[in-house]
Design an enzyme around this catalytic site. Structure first.
Site, PDB file in Angstrom:
ATOM      1  N   HIS A 106       0.849  -1.184   0.000  1.00 50.47           N
ATOM      2  CA  HIS A 106       0.000   0.000   0.000  1.00 50.47           C
ATOM      3  C   HIS A 106       0.886   1.235   0.000  1.00 50.47           C
ATOM      4  CE1 HIS A 106      -3.127   2.839   1.202  1.00 50.47           C
ATOM      5  NE2 HIS A 106      -3.978   1.939   0.766  1.00 50.47           N
ATOM      6  N   ASP A 121      -7.994  -5.364   0.007  1.00 51.50           N
ATOM      7  CA  ASP A 121      -8.456  -6.229  -1.079  1.00 51.50           C
ATOM      8  C   ASP A 121      -8.060  -7.695  -0.886  1.00 51.50           C
ATOM      9  OD1 ASP A 121      -9.677  -4.189  -2.659  1.00 51.50           O
ATOM     10  OD2 ASP A 121      -7.677  -3.473  -3.136  1.00 51.50           O
TER      11      ASP A 121
HETATM   12  N1  CMC Z   1       4.137  -7.687  -4.638  1.00 50.39           N
HETATM   13  C1  CMC Z   1       5.475  -7.671  -4.809  1.00 50.39           C
HETATM   14  N2  CMC Z   1       6.229  -6.563  -4.649  1.00 50.39           N
HETATM   15  C2  CMC Z   1       5.612  -5.422  -4.338  1.00 50.39           C
HETATM   16  C3  CMC Z   1       4.225  -5.366  -4.145  1.00 50.39           C
HETATM   17  C4  CMC Z   1       3.481  -6.557  -4.310  1.00 50.39           C
HETATM   18  N3  CMC Z   1       2.160  -6.560  -4.145  1.00 50.39           N
HETATM   19  N4  CMC Z   1       3.874  -4.104  -3.848  1.00 50.39           N
HETATM   20  C5  CMC Z   1       4.990  -3.391  -3.852  1.00 50.39           C
HETATM   21  N5  CMC Z   1       6.069  -4.178  -4.133  1.00 50.39           N
HETATM   22  C6  CMC Z   1       7.464  -3.787  -4.164  1.00 50.39           C
HETATM   23  C7  CMC Z   1       7.807  -2.996  -5.419  1.00 50.39           C
HETATM   24  O1  CMC Z   1       8.190  -3.842  -6.475  1.00 50.39           O
HETATM   25  C8  CMC Z   1       8.906  -2.111  -4.920  1.00 50.39           C
HETATM   26  O2  CMC Z   1      10.076  -2.884  -4.839  1.00 50.39           O
HETATM   27  P1  CMC Z   1      11.514  -2.249  -5.171  1.00 50.39           P
HETATM   28  O3  CMC Z   1      11.735  -1.219  -4.106  1.00 50.39           O
HETATM   29  O4  CMC Z   1      12.458  -3.379  -5.109  1.00 50.39           O
HETATM   30  O5  CMC Z   1      11.394  -1.617  -6.535  1.00 50.39           O
HETATM   31  C9  CMC Z   1       8.484  -1.770  -3.484  1.00 50.39           C
HETATM   32  O6  CMC Z   1       7.681  -2.888  -3.080  1.00 50.39           O
HETATM   33  C10 CMC Z   1       7.689  -0.489  -3.359  1.00 50.39           C
HETATM   34  O7  CMC Z   1       6.564  -0.582  -4.231  1.00 50.39           O
HETATM   35  P2  CMC Z   1       5.968   0.625  -5.046  1.00 50.39           P
HETATM   36  O8  CMC Z   1       5.427   0.121  -6.344  1.00 50.39           O
HETATM   37  O9  CMC Z   1       6.946   1.750  -5.116  1.00 50.39           O
HETATM   38  O10 CMC Z   1       4.780   1.068  -4.107  1.00 50.39           O
HETATM   39  P3  CMC Z   1       3.609   2.030  -4.489  1.00 50.39           P
HETATM   40  O11 CMC Z   1       3.267   2.782  -3.269  1.00 50.39           O
HETATM   41  O12 CMC Z   1       3.916   2.837  -5.703  1.00 50.39           O
HETATM   42  O13 CMC Z   1       2.415   1.032  -4.897  1.00 50.39           O
HETATM   43  C11 CMC Z   1       0.620  -0.528  -4.690  1.00 50.39           C
HETATM   44  C12 CMC Z   1       1.411   0.617  -4.016  1.00 50.39           C
HETATM   45  C13 CMC Z   1      -0.605  -0.801  -3.857  1.00 50.39           C
HETATM   46  C14 CMC Z   1       0.172  -0.076  -6.088  1.00 50.39           C
HETATM   47  C15 CMC Z   1       1.528  -1.786  -4.784  1.00 50.39           C
HETATM   48  O14 CMC Z   1       1.875  -2.219  -3.487  1.00 50.39           O
HETATM   49  C16 CMC Z   1       0.841  -2.924  -5.556  1.00 50.39           C
HETATM   50  O15 CMC Z   1       0.950  -2.961  -6.781  1.00 50.39           O
HETATM   51  N6  CMC Z   1       0.160  -3.868  -4.852  1.00 50.39           N
HETATM   52  C17 CMC Z   1      -0.606  -4.926  -5.515  1.00 50.39           C
HETATM   53  C18 CMC Z   1      -1.940  -4.386  -5.990  1.00 50.39           C
HETATM   54  C19 CMC Z   1      -2.909  -4.174  -4.849  1.00 50.39           C
HETATM   55  O16 CMC Z   1      -3.079  -5.002  -3.965  1.00 50.39           O
HETATM   56  N7  CMC Z   1      -3.590  -2.996  -4.882  1.00 50.39           N
HETATM   57  C20 CMC Z   1      -4.586  -2.637  -3.858  1.00 50.39           C
HETATM   58  C21 CMC Z   1      -4.129  -1.459  -3.058  1.00 50.39           C
HETATM   59  S1  CMC Z   1      -5.035  -1.186  -1.534  1.00 50.39           S
HETATM   60  C22 CMC Z   1      -6.663  -0.768  -1.872  1.00 50.39           C
HETATM   61  C23 CMC Z   1      -6.891   0.059  -3.058  1.00 50.39           C
HETATM   62  O17 CMC Z   1      -6.318   1.119  -3.273  1.00 50.39           O
HETATM   63  O18 CMC Z   1      -7.726  -0.363  -3.859  1.00 50.39           O
END
Ligand code: CMC
Length: 430
Positions: free
Chosen positions: A308, A365
């Site tokens: 998140h 989720d």
């Molecule tokens: N699985 C594997 N690695 C992950 C995940 C995941 N679900 N989420 C983040 N990471 C890693 C990412 O690859 C990055 O690694 P590195 O530093 O090595 O590059 C690090 O964690 C930071 O991630 P980020 O992409 O910079 O984080 P963000 O704040 O931009 O994205 C997110 C947040 C929710 C989009 C992301 O965690 C994600 O894609 N999660 C899976 C989709 C999901 O469950 N979404 C629902 C969000 S909560 C409710 C809502 O908003 O609907």
């Protein structure tokens, strides 16, 4: 005005930055004079460090894993309120008295019907249409019946639009579902509660009434409350962005729905179930291989329902849902192998250094889909359910934005990195 200030030192000079004081959480550095004074803009992809607004609606403490609406803890609201009560809180600032709640509920109930002409609108979609596409299209479409309410600076018009959106959204959602399974549309029943009425329109048939299971109705009420608002998330920021051009509330909310649909946002609840189903169905996939894929930097796959932008701790909504999943399953479908897989996945991920270092925890989720499924909803409806829940939050944010004297049309800057200037070459000489 705060006594605190920040000083920004650059090669173009220094700038004193006033501090916007919060009641709790991060203070803001006011950079509004930055570009005009020093010629710099800030660079912040995804606005991870940028506050676009002051807001008195929802506070998320990402480090502690806390969520409060108008100061009330989400656990208290989910445990004690109806969804319409929480909607009232978000929209009007305080929890309603019994009399106010009664009046508000009655007002919502009087607007649950859709115009008969809307039936033809649903008919025009292919049977295979994703219900999120229908939901956002229908939200735009119903605005054509209410042009007199378009003016964002008329509080009465906004109030009427808000009531109609909240009242009609379950009808639109249920009819989108009925369309997808080829069943006749079921009309709303105003003698039922908001949640019961939605279940009735989803699962009743003209030939057979539905006996509503109170366990199912209670669970759905909790789920909707848990989704009601969440600060400046992607869909809410979209609603505000669209509304900042003074587009009407219906148009702004429809845009928010499209933002919600993406798998990184509300679409994750459908993606989680598909991921878990895949582990159950595919003999080559298991918890370990899925976690390994999620960690592989060369694989775009992510563990859906994990991570998140704001929570660097267990999402409090997921905590409620994790407990709740057991209760609901016990009283509805019994044991669910999918819940067992989900828990294994959570255990492996939470003990893995990759997830620990990045502070990746289950989000709302991760468990919501398992419960939605146990309640009888098909996966393609999960994000629609999220949208019904988030609707009061979108509207409350939109209202807060239109009432805020600091609001300006949303128009971020960029750092341009393309060619500076090129000589034009006529087509026959290229
Ligand atoms: N699985 C594997 N690695 C992950 C995940 C995941 N679900 N989420 C983040 N990471 C890693 C990412 O690859 C990055 O690694 P590195 O530093 O090595 O590059 C690090 O964690 C930071 O991630 P980020 O992409 O910079 O984080 P963000 O704040 O931009 O994205 C997110 C947040 C929710 C989009 C992301 O965690 C994600 O894609 N999660 C899976 C989709 C999901 O469950 N979404 C629902 C969000 S909560 C409710 C809502 O908003 O609907």
């Amino acid at each position: 005005m705060s006594d605190r200030k920040g000083i920004l030192t650059t090669d173009a000079g220094d700038l004193e930055l006033p501090v916007i004081e919060p009641t709790t959480g991060n203070a803001g550095l006011d950079i509004r004079k930055l570009r005009g004074t020093l010629g710099y803009v800030t660079f912040d992809p995804g606005f991870a460090n940028t506050a676009n607004t002051r807001s008195a609606l929802t506070f998320v403490n990402g480090a502690a894993g806390e969520l409060r609406h108008r100061g009330y803890r989400i656990e208290d609201l989910a445990g004690n309120c109806t969804f319409l009560e929480v909607a009232y809180l978000l929209l009007f600032g305080d929890l309603p008295t019994a009399e106010q709640l009664d009046e508000w509920t009655t007002e919502i109930k009087t607007h649950t019907l859709l115009s008969e002409e809307m039936k033809r609108f649903f008919d025009a979609f292919p049977r295979s249409a994703h219900p999120m596409a229908i939901l956002s299209s229908a939200t735009n479409a119903i605005s054509t019946f209410y042009e007199e309410y378009y003016n964002p600076s008329d509080p009465d018009a906004v109030g009427e639009s808000a009531k109609r959106l909240i009242a009609k959204m379950p009808t639109i959602a249920a009819w989108a579902y009925k369309k997808s399974i080829g069943q006749p549309y079921v009309y709303p029943r105003n003698d039922l509660t908001y949640v019961e009425n939605f279940l009735h329109m989803m699962f009743a048939l003209p030939v057979e009434d539905l006996k509503i299971d109170p366990v199912v109705a209670k669970a759905l009420n909790v789920l909707l409350i848990l989704h009601a608002d969440h600060g400046q998330n992607c869909s809410t920021a979209t609603v505000r962005a669209v509304g900042s051009s003074q587009a009407n509330l219906f148009a702004s909310v429809a845009a928010g729905m499209n933002a919600l649909w993406g798998p990184l946002h509300g679409g994750a609840n459908q993606a989680v179930i598909e991921m878990l189903q895949n582990i159950l169905d595919d003999p080559d996939a298991d918890v370990a291989s899925v976690v390994a894929r999620a960690k592989d930097p060369d694989d775009p796959f992510r563990l859906m329902g994990f991570g998140h932008r704001v929570y660097k701790n267990y999402d409090p909504r997921a905590k409620v849902l994790r407990r709740f999943a057991h209760d609901v399953l016990e009283r509805t479908s019994g044991k669910d192998p999918m819940l067992e897989i989900a828990q294994q996945l959570e255990d492996v991920a939470l003990n893995d250094p990759y997830f620990q270092e990045r502070k990746l925890f289950p989000n709302v989720d991760f468990y919501s889909g398992i419960i939605f499924r146990a309640l009888g909803f098909p996966p393609r409806m999960f994000t629609v359910l999220f949208a019904i829940g988030r609707l009061p939050g979108w509207i409350a944010n939109w209202k807060e934005m239109t009432e805020d004297p600091d609001t300006r049309i949303m128009r971020p800057r960029q750092v341009y990195v393309g060619p500076v200037e090129r000589e034009f070459v006529p087509l026959d000489q290229r």
